[in-house]
Structure formats: structure tokens, C-alpha cells
Design a protein around this motif. Sequence first.
Motif, short mmCIF file in Angstrom:
data_model
loop_
_atom_site.label_atom_id
_atom_site.label_comp_id
_atom_site.label_asym_id
_atom_site.label_seq_id
_atom_site.Cartn_x
_atom_site.Cartn_y
_atom_site.Cartn_z
N LYS A 81 25.88 -9.45 -24.96
CA LYS A 81 25.45 -8.19 -25.14
C LYS A 81 26.65 -7.00 -24.65
N ASP A 82 27.11 -7.52 -23.61
CA ASP A 82 28.33 -6.80 -22.83
C ASP A 82 29.25 -6.43 -23.88
N ASP A 83 29.86 -7.48 -24.46
CA ASP A 83 30.71 -7.58 -25.44
C ASP A 83 30.48 -6.50 -26.72
N GLU A 84 29.02 -6.43 -27.11
CA GLU A 84 28.46 -5.64 -28.11
C GLU A 84 28.36 -4.50 -27.78
N LYS A 85 28.07 -3.95 -26.56
CA LYS A 85 28.17 -2.87 -25.95
C LYS A 85 29.62 -1.96 -25.74
N LYS A 86 30.57 -2.71 -25.56
CA LYS A 86 31.84 -2.25 -25.43
C LYS A 86 32.58 -2.00 -26.81
N PHE A 87 32.02 -2.91 -27.69
CA PHE A 87 32.59 -2.73 -29.10
C PHE A 87 31.78 -1.51 -29.94
N TYR A 88 30.74 -1.48 -29.58
CA TYR A 88 30.01 -0.21 -30.39
C TYR A 88 30.17 1.18 -29.74
N ALA A 89 30.44 1.25 -28.46
CA ALA A 89 30.97 2.20 -27.78
C ALA A 89 32.15 2.81 -28.26
N LEU A 90 32.85 2.22 -29.05
CA LEU A 90 34.24 2.57 -29.74
C LEU A 90 33.61 3.60 -30.92
#
Length: 107
Positions: A81-90
Motif C-alpha cells: 500500500k505504501d508503494d501505491e500511495k507514493k505512486f498515486y501522490a505523483l
Amino acid sequence: MSEGSYFSRNFLNKQVLVSALFTAYKNLLWPLVGIGLPIVIFGVKGTGIEKATFFVAISIGLFIPYFCLCFTMHKLSLKTKDDEKKFYALSPKERGKVIGDGLLGWW
């Protein structure tokens, strides 16, 4: 953060899709020009229009699976989920660039 599948949040977003298409094609174009263009120029018999048409057809034929593989490999790389949050923060353009660069180190 809005809910939705990876497909609907990225592939259906015009900014992400255009940025990913441009980045992936740019990454695929270097090997095509370096390897494929001399083969087409010196190895294929025909007029200049036939050679150009052949090169465009080959580049599109290779680009479609390459682009699909970029999307698939990037989706599989988002493991937590952390990877997804970082990706969707872009921003959408940056997300497209990240997706288009998904297979960059594999050559």
C-alpha cells in the motif's frame, strides 16, 4: 484518495495515458532506430515509401505489446500500500512517465 482500479485510474486518465505512450515509444524508438532502421534501409528491397511503411508497421507492431507489458510490469511492481500511495501522490504526467519507463532497465 479516490478509489478505483489500477486500470481506471491510469489507463483511462488521458494525461497519464499520453505521457506513458510518449515515454514508452521514446524508449522503444532508440533500439528500433539503432537496429531496425539499417535493416530496413539495406535489407528490404522496395521504394522509399515501402521501406517507410514497413518501418512504421514494425514499430507499431512492437510497440503495442511493449506498452502492454510496461503497464503489466508496473502494476505488478506495486506490492504494498505504501508503494501505491507514493505512486498515486505523483502528478498524472509523472505517473505516465513512471509507467512508460517500466521496462527501461531490462534491455
